[in-house]
Design an enzyme around this catalytic site. Structure first.
Site, PDB file in Angstrom:
ATOM      1  CE1 TYR A  17      -7.653 113.457 -26.358  1.00 36.27           C
ATOM      2  CE2 TYR A  17      -9.336 111.963 -25.546  1.00 36.27           C
ATOM      3  CZ  TYR A  17      -8.796 113.229 -25.621  1.00 36.27           C
ATOM      4  OH  TYR A  17      -9.390 114.263 -24.938  1.00 36.27           O
TER       5      TYR A  17
ATOM      6  CB  ILE B  25     -25.963 102.895 -31.704  1.00 36.10           C
ATOM      7  CG1 ILE B  25     -27.076 103.940 -31.855  1.00 36.10           C
ATOM      8  CG2 ILE B  25     -25.837 102.426 -30.263  1.00 36.10           C
ATOM      9  CD1 ILE B  25     -28.472 103.401 -31.581  1.00 36.10           C
TER      10      ILE B  25
ATOM     11  CB  SER C 121     -10.320  99.623 -31.321  1.00 39.72           C
ATOM     12  OG  SER C 121      -9.733 100.695 -31.963  1.00 39.72           O
TER      13      SER C 121
HETATM   14  N1  LIG Z   1     -14.848 117.598 -26.300  1.00 32.57           N
HETATM   15  C1  LIG Z   1     -14.795 116.647 -25.363  1.00 32.57           C
HETATM   16  O1  LIG Z   1     -15.732 115.861 -25.177  1.00 32.57           O
HETATM   17  C2  LIG Z   1     -13.572 116.529 -24.458  1.00 32.57           C
HETATM   18  C3  LIG Z   1     -13.582 115.621 -23.394  1.00 32.57           C
HETATM   19  C4  LIG Z   1     -12.467 115.522 -22.555  1.00 32.57           C
HETATM   20  C5  LIG Z   1     -11.365 116.323 -22.802  1.00 32.57           C
HETATM   21  N2  LIG Z   1     -11.363 117.186 -23.841  1.00 32.57           N
HETATM   22  C6  LIG Z   1     -10.169 118.020 -24.068  1.00 32.57           C
HETATM   23  O2  LIG Z   1     -10.571 119.376 -24.120  1.00 32.57           O
HETATM   24  C7  LIG Z   1      -9.740 120.108 -25.015  1.00 32.57           C
HETATM   25  C8  LIG Z   1     -10.581 120.935 -25.963  1.00 32.57           C
HETATM   26  O3  LIG Z   1     -11.516 120.112 -26.639  1.00 32.57           O
HETATM   27  P1  LIG Z   1     -12.552 120.740 -27.686  1.00 32.57           P
HETATM   28  O4  LIG Z   1     -13.689 119.805 -27.796  1.00 32.57           O
HETATM   29  O5  LIG Z   1     -12.812 122.158 -27.328  1.00 32.57           O
HETATM   30  O6  LIG Z   1     -11.688 120.652 -29.025  1.00 32.57           O
HETATM   31  P2  LIG Z   1     -11.600 121.666 -30.251  1.00 32.57           P
HETATM   32  O7  LIG Z   1     -10.963 120.930 -31.369  1.00 32.57           O
HETATM   33  O8  LIG Z   1     -12.908 122.332 -30.496  1.00 32.57           O
HETATM   34  O9  LIG Z   1     -10.595 122.772 -29.693  1.00 32.57           O
HETATM   35  C9  LIG Z   1      -9.203 122.596 -29.712  1.00 32.57           C
HETATM   36  C10 LIG Z   1      -8.600 123.899 -30.209  1.00 32.57           C
HETATM   37  O10 LIG Z   1      -7.178 123.781 -30.167  1.00 32.57           O
HETATM   38  C11 LIG Z   1      -6.634 124.293 -31.387  1.00 32.57           C
HETATM   39  N3  LIG Z   1      -5.368 123.601 -31.613  1.00 32.57           N
HETATM   40  C12 LIG Z   1      -5.163 122.258 -31.745  1.00 32.57           C
HETATM   41  N4  LIG Z   1      -3.850 122.014 -31.946  1.00 32.57           N
HETATM   42  C13 LIG Z   1      -3.208 123.206 -31.910  1.00 32.57           C
HETATM   43  C14 LIG Z   1      -1.852 123.612 -32.049  1.00 32.57           C
HETATM   44  N5  LIG Z   1      -0.878 122.740 -32.319  1.00 32.57           N
HETATM   45  N6  LIG Z   1      -1.561 124.920 -31.952  1.00 32.57           N
HETATM   46  C15 LIG Z   1      -2.533 125.840 -31.721  1.00 32.57           C
HETATM   47  N7  LIG Z   1      -3.830 125.521 -31.589  1.00 32.57           N
HETATM   48  C16 LIG Z   1      -4.172 124.223 -31.695  1.00 32.57           C
HETATM   49  C17 LIG Z   1      -7.687 123.999 -32.447  1.00 32.57           C
HETATM   50  O11 LIG Z   1      -7.591 124.862 -33.575  1.00 32.57           O
HETATM   51  C18 LIG Z   1      -8.983 124.229 -31.669  1.00 32.57           C
HETATM   52  O12 LIG Z   1      -9.409 125.569 -31.724  1.00 32.57           O
HETATM   53  C19 LIG Z   1      -8.842 119.077 -25.709  1.00 32.57           C
HETATM   54  O13 LIG Z   1      -7.569 119.136 -25.106  1.00 32.57           O
HETATM   55  C20 LIG Z   1      -9.510 117.748 -25.409  1.00 32.57           C
HETATM   56  O14 LIG Z   1      -8.575 116.704 -25.324  1.00 32.57           O
HETATM   57  C21 LIG Z   1     -12.440 117.310 -24.669  1.00 32.57           C
END
Ligand SMILES: NC(=O)c1ccc[n+]([C@@H]2O[C@H](COP(=O)([O-])OP(=O)(O)OC[C@H]3O[C@@H](n4cnc5c(N)ncnc54)[C@H](O)[C@@H]3O)[C@@H](O)[C@H]2O)c1
Length: 385
Positions: free
Chosen positions: A198, A264, A340
């Site tokens: 990731y 945990i 992991s």
């Molecule tokens: N949640 C966290 O703790 C966190 C931390 C760091 C970074 N991020 C990043 O933030 C972003 C959003 O995270 P989130 O928690 O809101 O996730 P989430 O899964 O709630 O939201 C992601 C959205 O993207 C849409 N999506 C995914 N693949 C798609 C595709 N191919 N085409 C169209 N839509 C698509 C999903 O339907 C969903 O609505 C991500 O990129 C994630 O890597 C999240």
């Protein structure tokens, strides 16, 4: 009025950003395939295009229909553990589909993008002064420090180094006809930093953004954020995923009796109480950070990678304690082995965001827990409630 395309705008963080963009008088188009997002999470004033980023023609139709000034890209998969079992799934969605989006931006002359990146790009600290993470860590990285090369990073079935090669080979197979997207030695070295596929997929996205800046003058800010937790203070938006992994979310679901226990993972980390330490950040703070990054680019700012975090860490046990206090319930948390891909400690140095974006966080852990409890207790079945 500027129009912002928000990919993944039906998801947890994206829906908070959409609401804040509308509050700040932007016109918003949400592009989401609704695989992990919810129609109900999208502000009524935003337009919704149900499109999958794997479909480049459909993305182009969205750009033809709306006059897009800039993109904020949240659409991705984000489960660290799953990424170690299904690297190709992460390569496809987080990298190749992202390239589709950038290609359409280049073809239509859309020149600004804010990208969800992650603290998972940093890997594991090996020196005391690595923490808090500074953005230039990934530039001053020395290959001998690689968790991969030290053999610490192993999946269930494959040694990490094989995994790494598999990922890079697949990437090369898919960009075979596009020499401009090949990686130089320095970029390949950088990609050895993260502890998970990731994290690797997101670091590769940052490298690809650098290439699109040079090739097509697309300016970007990659925002590396840390662990997101909490819900909208208005009580209308929260984390509702089919397979939740967010610690605060699962703690709240346990407090409500929706799941029998929470785990945990690891009690022997190099931290004060032995559990992993992370920098937790509220989605509303992230929303304002994204808009400030957008304004920075509109002012003529150069492409940047910027941390969004509080600069403070909390352990797994402290988060569970905050969830118990907010819910006034005892949470059933059981010990489990390390996963992991999980580093001991990850805390942001947020000073670059303060300096370049004039941004800082407002929500502390107690407020994150309170807003999360407010959402989950009023939406025990998520958006379906
Ligand atoms: N949640 C966290 O703790 C966190 C931390 C760091 C970074 N991020 C990043 O933030 C972003 C959003 O995270 P989130 O928690 O809101 O996730 P989430 O899964 O709630 O939201 C992601 C959205 O993207 C849409 N999506 C995914 N693949 C798609 C595709 N191919 N085409 C169209 N839509 C698509 C999903 O339907 C969903 O609505 C991500 O990129 C994630 O890597 C999240």
């Amino acid at each position: 009025m500027k129009t912002i395309l928000v990919t993944g705008g039906a998801g947890y963080i994206g829906s908070h950003a959409v609401k804040e963009l509308i509050n700040q008088n932007y016109n918003v188009v949400v592009l989401d395939n609704l695989e992990n997002g919810h129609r109900e999470a999208i502000s009524k004033q935003a337009s919704l295009e149900i499109v999958d980023l794997k479909d480049k023609e459909k993305i182009a139709e969205v750009f033809a229909k709306h006059s897009i000034d800039a993109v904020i890209d949240f659409a991705a998969y984000l489960a660290v553990g799953e990424s170690m079992d299904k690297p190709e799934k992460y390569l496809r969605n987080n990298v190749l589909n992202f390239i589709n989006l950038l290609d359409v931006m280049a073809e239509t002359g859309c020149g600004f993008i804010i990208k969800s990146s992650t603290a998972a790009t940093y890997g594991n600290p090996t020196k005391e002064n690595d923490i808090p993470w500074k953005e230039d860590f990934t530039d001053r990285y020395q290959p001998q420090r690689s968790a991969l090369l030290e053999g610490k990073w192993q999946s269930k079935t494959t040694f990490a180094e094989d995994f790494f090669q598999l990922f890079i080979n697949e990437y090369y197979n898919n960009i075979a006809g596009r020499p401009e997207l090949r990686l130089n030695d320095n970029e390949i070295t950088k990609l050895r930093i993260p502890m998970s596929i990731y994290g690797l997929s997101k670091l590769l996205d940052e490298i690809i953004l650098n290439k699109y800046d040079k090739l097509h003058s697309i300016k970007s800010v990659s925002l590396r954020y840390f662990n997101v937790c909490g819900a909208h203070p208005d009580g209308d938006l929260g984390d509702d995923k089919p397979a939740p992994t967010n610690l605060m979310t699962v703690a709240m679901l346990q407090a409500l009796g929706k799941i029998p226990e929470i785990k945990i993972f690891g009690q022997d980390y190099n931290t004060p109480d032995g559990t992993g330490v992370r920098d937790y950040i509220h989605p509303s703070d992230l929303a304002t950070g994204h808009i400030k990054a957008l304004e920075y680019l509109f002012r003529g700012g150069q492409s940047e990678v910027i941390n969004l975090g509080t600069g403070r860490g909390a352990s797994v046990l402290e988060v569970i304690g905050a969830a118990e206090k907010a819910s006034s319930r005892k949470i059933n948390a059981v010990k489990a082995p390390r996963r992991s891909g999980d580093p001991d400690i990850s805390i942001a140095d947020p000073s670059k965001a303060k300096q370049l974006l004039d941004w800082q966080t407002e929500f502390d852990l107690e407020q994150m827990a309170r807003t999360a409890w407010n959402w989950h207790s009023n939406h025990p079945d998520g958006f379906k409630s």
